[in-house]
Design a protein around this motif. Structure first.
Motif, PDB file in Angstrom:
ATOM      1  N   SER A  67       0.842  -1.200   0.000  1.00  0.00           N
ATOM      2  CA  SER A  67       0.000   0.000   0.000  1.00  0.00           C
ATOM      3  C   SER A  67       0.876   1.248   0.000  1.00  0.00           C
ATOM      4  O   SER A  67       2.005   1.220   0.511  1.00  0.00           O
ATOM      5  CB  SER A  67      -0.907   0.006   1.229  1.00  0.00           C
ATOM      6  N   PRO A  68       0.396   2.342  -0.592  1.00  0.00           N
ATOM      7  CA  PRO A  68       1.216   3.553  -0.723  1.00  0.00           C
ATOM      8  C   PRO A  68       1.683   4.097   0.627  1.00  0.00           C
ATOM      9  O   PRO A  68       0.909   4.194   1.575  1.00  0.00           O
ATOM     10  CB  PRO A  68       0.261   4.540  -1.402  1.00  0.00           C
ATOM     11  N   CYS A  69       2.964   4.436   0.687  1.00  0.00           N
ATOM     12  CA  CYS A  69       3.558   5.066   1.857  1.00  0.00           C
ATOM     13  C   CYS A  69       4.479   6.195   1.405  1.00  0.00           C
ATOM     14  O   CYS A  69       5.021   6.155   0.297  1.00  0.00           O
ATOM     15  CB  CYS A  69       4.369   4.061   2.680  1.00  0.00           C
ATOM     16  N   ALA A  70       4.668   7.165   2.259  1.00  0.00           N
ATOM     17  CA  ALA A  70       5.562   8.273   1.937  1.00  0.00           C
ATOM     18  C   ALA A  70       7.006   7.887   2.256  1.00  0.00           C
ATOM     19  O   ALA A  70       7.296   7.411   3.354  1.00  0.00           O
ATOM     20  CB  ALA A  70       5.162   9.510   2.732  1.00  0.00           C
ATOM     21  N   LYS A  71       7.887   8.101   1.295  1.00  0.00           N
ATOM     22  CA  LYS A  71       9.314   7.849   1.493  1.00  0.00           C
ATOM     23  C   LYS A  71       9.902   9.029   2.263  1.00  0.00           C
ATOM     24  O   LYS A  71       9.826  10.172   1.824  1.00  0.00           O
ATOM     25  CB  LYS A  71       9.995   7.698   0.135  1.00  0.00           C
TER      26      LYS A  71
END
Length: 248
Positions: A183-187
């Motif tokens: 699932s999308p996560c902030a780097k």
């Protein structure tokens, strides 16, 4: 019943021909609404101390119907300088709206009050980058309200530091490179993660005592804002106005 407590006005609206209804963040009773009778009369001694963003000593009467009425209000701090800068004023109003959303009702709220006053003071003073004040206020207020993100270490393997790490603005969880989910996560770089930890865990008087490069401050501000919006599941008109006025 009579209540004496310091508080700051975070909302106001006119009611009837002469009165005003104000929403106040109080130290001892959290967020309450109170009537200022005769508020349109310029001779009313309570008018100046019950305007928006005024911090005052309040004497409140609570009726049998649980309605609060301002008996007396003595100003402690009015933040006059905010009125001279629409950008700073709009950010302070955003903090007030955020407080209305997150602070408790009819319960002690001293930590919320201290945070809000410190944030508005820094915005008024103008010695801190507004993005730093915004991000720190958002994240700390969420933490006080019970929405502190899980950022001590990777939530799967316990890794404390890796470059980069990944933060979920939906779940508030932190992941290392090896454990990041599909699932999308902030780097996120470790400088921002360290700042987030500092905001969440430092003492009340030190929340804003950190620094980051300007590009990292912007990234931090965007990150805390996304997390806030996901947690509260709502939009903030005052935030939109602040961003429009500041060219954010």
């Amino acid at each position: 019943m009579t209540i004496n407590t310091p508080g700051i006005v975070i909302r106001e609206q006119t009611t009837g021909e002469q009165d005003r209804l104000v929403t106040i963040l109080t130290r001892d009773n959290g967020v309450i609404r109170a009537f200022v009778n005769g508020a349109r009369n310029p001779k009313n001694k309570n008018v100046g101390a019950t305007g928006l963003l005024c911090y005052s000593d309040l004497c409140l009467d609570k009726t049998k119907k649980d309605v609060y009425i301002v008996r007396e209000a003595s100003p402690l701090q009015i933040f006059f300088a905010l009125r001279e800068d629409i950008v700073r004023l709009s950010l302070a109003q955003y903090f007030a709206e955020l407080t209305y959303e997150l602070a408790p009702r009819e319960e002690s709220a001293g930590e919320f009050l201290s945070l809000l006053l410190n944030a508005i003071h820094l915005v008024t003073e103008g010695k801190k980058d507004l993005r730093l004040v915004k991000a720190a206020t958002e994240l700390r207020m969420l933490s006080i309200a019970g929405y502190m993100p899980d950022i001590v270490s990777c939530c799967r393997c316990g890794t404390f530091e890796s470059e980069p790490m990944y933060f979920s603005t939906h779940s508030g969880e932190l992941f290392c490179e090896k454990c990041k989910p599909e699932s999308p996560c902030a780097k996120v770089g470790m400088g921002i993660i360290t700042a987030m930890r500092y905001i969440c865990f430092s003492g009340p008087g030190k929340i804003f005592s950190f620094s980051l490069p300007k590009d990292s401050l912007m990234a931090l501000s965007e990150l805390t804002e996304k997390y806030l919006k996901n947690v509260t599941a709502r939009k903030y008109k005052t935030l939109d106005f602040y961003k429009e006025m500041s060219g954010y």
